[in-house]
Design a protein around this motif. Structure first.
Motif, PDB file in Angstrom:
ATOM      1  N   PRO A 123       9.202  -6.234  14.851  1.00 17.75           N
ATOM      2  CA  PRO A 123       8.980  -7.848  13.730  1.00 17.75           C
ATOM      3  C   PRO A 123       9.250  -7.598  12.947  1.00 17.75           C
ATOM      4  O   PRO A 123       8.934  -5.983  11.881  1.00 17.75           O
ATOM      5  CB  PRO A 123       7.516  -8.423  14.078  1.00 17.75           C
ATOM      6  CG  PRO A 123       6.695  -7.384  14.527  1.00 17.75           C
ATOM      7  CD  PRO A 123       7.907  -6.251  15.186  1.00 17.75           C
ATOM      8  N   TYR A 349       7.325  -4.216  20.462  1.00 17.91           N
ATOM      9  CA  TYR A 349       6.032  -3.999  19.786  1.00 17.91           C
ATOM     10  C   TYR A 349       5.879  -5.630  20.222  1.00 17.91           C
ATOM     11  O   TYR A 349       5.101  -6.069  19.765  1.00 17.91           O
ATOM     12  CB  TYR A 349       6.734  -4.280  18.290  1.00 17.91           C
ATOM     13  CG  TYR A 349       5.508  -3.873  17.038  1.00 17.91           C
ATOM     14  CD1 TYR A 349       4.310  -2.244  16.874  1.00 17.91           C
ATOM     15  CD2 TYR A 349       4.952  -5.721  17.210  1.00 17.91           C
ATOM     16  CE1 TYR A 349       2.850  -2.715  16.708  1.00 17.91           C
ATOM     17  CE2 TYR A 349       3.823  -5.495  15.717  1.00 17.91           C
ATOM     18  CZ  TYR A 349       3.191  -3.887  15.755  1.00 17.91           C
ATOM     19  OH  TYR A 349       1.816  -4.071  14.932  1.00 17.91           O
TER      20      TYR A 349
ATOM     21  N   MET B  55       1.292  -5.332   8.252  1.00 14.40           N
ATOM     22  CA  MET B  55       1.399  -6.655   8.811  1.00 14.40           C
ATOM     23  C   MET B  55       0.067  -7.211   8.492  1.00 14.40           C
ATOM     24  O   MET B  55      -0.578  -8.084   9.400  1.00 14.40           O
ATOM     25  CB  MET B  55       1.174  -5.991  10.114  1.00 14.40           C
ATOM     26  CG  MET B  55       3.141  -6.415  10.403  1.00 14.40           C
ATOM     27  SD  MET B  55       3.486  -5.472  11.827  1.00 14.40           S
ATOM     28  CE  MET B  55       5.047  -4.922  12.087  1.00 14.40           C
ATOM     29  N   LYS B 188      -1.062  -7.881  17.773  1.00 10.93           N
ATOM     30  CA  LYS B 188      -0.926  -7.442  16.594  1.00 10.93           C
ATOM     31  C   LYS B 188       0.162  -7.901  15.394  1.00 10.93           C
ATOM     32  O   LYS B 188       0.779  -7.436  15.869  1.00 10.93           O
ATOM     33  CB  LYS B 188      -1.629  -5.821  17.193  1.00 10.93           C
ATOM     34  CG  LYS B 188       0.245  -5.200  18.261  1.00 10.93           C
ATOM     35  CD  LYS B 188       0.027  -3.654  18.684  1.00 10.93           C
ATOM     36  CE  LYS B 188       1.577  -3.215  19.307  1.00 10.93           C
ATOM     37  NZ  LYS B 188       1.505  -3.833  20.994  1.00 10.93           N
ATOM     38  N   GLY B 189      -0.944  -7.840  14.038  1.00 12.35           N
ATOM     39  CA  GLY B 189       0.522  -7.766  13.378  1.00 12.35           C
ATOM     40  C   GLY B 189       1.530  -9.255  13.309  1.00 12.35           C
ATOM     41  O   GLY B 189      -0.040  -9.933  13.829  1.00 12.35           O
ATOM     42  N   TYR B 190       2.463  -9.176  12.935  1.00 12.82           N
ATOM     43  CA  TYR B 190       3.194 -10.640  12.851  1.00 12.82           C
ATOM     44  C   TYR B 190       4.239 -11.105  13.961  1.00 12.82           C
ATOM     45  O   TYR B 190       4.744 -10.151  14.519  1.00 12.82           O
ATOM     46  CB  TYR B 190       3.249 -11.143  11.577  1.00 12.82           C
ATOM     47  CG  TYR B 190       4.286 -10.265  10.968  1.00 12.82           C
ATOM     48  CD1 TYR B 190       5.455 -10.021  10.815  1.00 12.82           C
ATOM     49  CD2 TYR B 190       3.578  -9.173   9.557  1.00 12.82           C
ATOM     50  CE1 TYR B 190       6.385  -8.941  10.077  1.00 12.82           C
ATOM     51  CE2 TYR B 190       4.637  -8.578   8.311  1.00 12.82           C
ATOM     52  CZ  TYR B 190       5.698  -8.329   8.864  1.00 12.82           C
ATOM     53  OH  TYR B 190       6.693  -7.705   8.719  1.00 12.82           O
TER      54      TYR B 190
END
Lengths: 414, 223
Positions: A123, A349, B55, B188-190
């Motif tokens: 992302p 991811y 992130m 996890k993260g965006y």
């Protein structure tokens, strides 16, 4: 009717949840440790060395002709990889293949690049810092303005005010238009970190699939159309500035080919890609003064190819081993679980619903559970005809279906 | 009749709803102050870099609040009903029992949605003030599973409350709920759910009918 439907929906959801968590807990309990081999090419004996954990302390690595070496013995076989150690012990060879070994050359030519498959599908908030490539004080700094590429311009935004920087926006947009860039961009690749010696900016795919190189030189735009043909379907460009200044980075295409983008007029140098599957394999590249090795590592195999500095193939090695699905716990699991649902996968991811490890061997368990259910229903004096859907669930989804029909029984809604 | 049911539901949850709104607003104020503090006192470019490439999430305080909101609304709406079996009275109104219970759930859902939309609107205005629109998109995608978890837990908790059989069934519904909700938080993260949020949305919508089964069992009186 609504009740019947909601029961079926709930059964499906329990199947979904069971197929995520049952295999998950099974593998938490049963996962064995798997020792993957590391493979390096020895420029001294011109053979691959396989480093694999072994109980025997005298065997640290095995050459491709079967000869084994101890840890100490293997150090000198990889002089470029271990140059610091060897130089400290003054046992660095003076020359290899009649090429004089100068430590500075060895250091400059060494590189290790590892690309994990999920790194190809990350992302991203599409807003990037454009570094000054030739900073006056030599150190790279994160700029005050970040850029994005919109429908008709390269837009610089001041991070303090969240307003457009008109001057930068104008000169960069003009420069891009002059270079023939067609807005908007389809993808932007760079290596925005200050932990590197210098900055090469970004490689940007425009609307016509051409690749442009954009960086900032003393506050001025540098926008160049690279000669990379627009019929190559690029999956990812991984920029990695290297003081060797031979290539900007490597590029992986959607049909799993691998290229270096060279400093020499952005020419592409294709690398061997035998056995490569970009959604599955790690790419591991080791470069040194004489050779470059490119390895593709999956969960149960590695394919390594060595090329010389003219990119001619010197040698190839393929090693396989058993991954957890091929070992005993995996074979047992294939008889229990008809499939596994995962929300994470090594290819991405992103969270998604991945259906993996479909196994038809679980059909024996399905049939057993089906018979068990029928007996249970007969004992409880339940009608088979009314409950035909339950039996189908057990037959199709095995252990998952069995659990869910036990939990949501038909009588509950009548 | 439906108006009366709505009024009754409103009486039950109004203070809880107000408390939730206040909690959300406090989180909003905290986040906005943090951002403005960073812009005033330090280098926002380093902060942007952290948000984009490391992130880190500046709105992570929001993470479990929708979940809590769902549980609270469900508690205030359905706990009074099941204590002393008051729900039986409601189910004996001269109306279809399914539409009674669905109306109750719809009322709670609307309240939650209204609170969530209000807070999303507040955050939207704040994000557009500090960041370009790309950050807003990322915020919406990243928080979508959290808000979805809030709605889902509301539906699930309601059916858990109404479910008459304590040990086995209720415990089991609780287990399913935890299992499913943790899928929504496994990020996890965006932008983690960018490609799959619609699937989870669909599953959650389907889960919203689970209360019908619990009600059917309640009416039957399986204990």
């Amino acid at each position: 009717m609504l009740l019947k439907l909601s029961r079926i929906v709930l059964i499906f959801i329990v199947i979904l949840i069971a197929s995520v968590y049952l295999p998950h807990f099974y593998w938490m309990a049963a996962s064995p440790r798997i020792h993957k081999p590391n493979i390096y090419y020895s420029p001294v004996i011109k053979k691959f060395l396989t480093f694999k954990y072994d109980n025997n302390p005298n065997v640290f690595c095995t050459a491709s002709d079967g000869k084994t070496y101890s840890r100490k013995g293997s150090d000198t076989l990889l002089p470029f990889l271990n140059y610091r150690l060897l130089a400290a012990k003054s046992s660095m060879p003076d020359s290899i293949d009649d090429i004089e070994i100068i430590l500075e050359d060895v250091r400059r030519n060494n590189f290790l690049l590892r690309t994990r498959p999920y790194q190809l599908d990350l992302p991203q908030i599409p807003v990037y810092p454009l570094f000054e490539s030739k900073p006056e004080r030599l150190q790279l700094e994160i700029p005050e303005c970040f850029f994005r590429i919109t429908k008709d311009k390269m837009d610089f935004i001041n991070t303090k005010t969240n307003k457009q920087n008109k001057q930068l926006t104008e000169i960069f947009t003009k420069s891009l238009v002059k270079a023939g860039f067609s807005f908007p961009s389809k993808n932007i690749f760079g290596n925005p970190t200050t932990r590197k010696a210098f900055d090469e900016g970004y490689f940007v795919i425009d609307n016509n699939n051409f690749v442009y190189h954009i960086k900032m030189l003393k506050g001025k735009p540098f926008c160049v159309k690279t000669g990379i043909p627009n019929d190559i379907r690029i999956k990812k460009i991984i920029i990695k500035e290297n003081s060797l200044k031979e290539f900007y980075g490597h590029m992986i295409t959607k049909d799993d080919r691998v290229f270096f983008i060279l400093y020499d007029q952005y020419k592409l140098q294709e690398l061997p890609n035998e056995g490569y599957d970009s959604s599955r394999d790690h790419v591991f590249m080791v470069g040194n003064l004489l050779y470059r090795t490119i390895s593709f590592i999956s969960t149960n195999s590695v394919t390594s190819t060595v090329v010389n500095r003219q990119y001619k193939i010197v040698d190839t090695l393929k090693k396989t081993w058993k991954d957890k699905y091929q070992l005993t716990p995996g074979i047992i699991s294939s008889y229990i679980f008809p499939f596994t649902i995962m929300t994470q996968d090594r290819s991405s991811y992103f969270t998604n619903i991945f259906i993996k490890h479909i196994s038809f061997k679980a059909i024996y368990l399905h049939i057993f559970l089906l018979i068990f259910t029928i007996i249970y229903y007969i004992k409880r004096k339940k009608s088979m005809i009314k409950n035909w859907l339950d039996l189908i669930f057990v037959l199709l989804f095995g252990i998952y279906g069995f659990i869910s029909i036990l939990l949501f029984q038909r009588e509950d809604i009548e | 009749m439906f108006k009366a049911i709505g009024y009754k539901e409103w009486l039950k949850i109004r203070w809880a709803a107000l408390g939730i709104i206040i909690a959300f607003i406090l989180v909003f104020i905290n986040t906005a102050l943090t951002l403005s503090y960073i812009v005033r006192t330090s280098d926002p470019n380093l902060y942007w870099n952290n948000l984009i490439f490391r992130m880190s999430l500046y709105y992570s305080l929001l993470k479990y609040l929708p979940l809590l909101a769902g549980i609270i609304i469900s508690f205030f709406q359905f706990f009074p009903e099941i204590s002393e079996n008051r729900l039986k009275l409601a189910l004996h109104l001269p109306l279809n029992e399914k539409s009674i219970i669905l109306n109750m759930v719809a009322f709670g859902t609307t309240t939650l949605l209204a609170i969530f939309l209000f807070i999303i609107l507040l955050f939207t205005l704040m994000i557009l003030y500090f960041f370009p629109v790309e950050f807003l998109y990322s915020f919406l995608i990243t928080t979508a599973p959290w808000f979805l978890a809030g709605l889902t837990i509301y539906w699930l908790a309601s059916s858990i409350f109404v479910e008459p059989m304590w040990l086995f069934r209720r415990l089991f519904l609780i287990l399913i709920s935890i299992a499913y909700i943790s899928l929504l938080y496994a990020s996890k993260g965006y932008n983690n759910f960018e490609v799959s949020i619609h699937w989870f949305f669909l599953i959650s919508i389907f889960l919203s009918v689970s209360i019908l089964i619990s009600t059917a069992r309640f009416k039957k009186g399986v204990i």
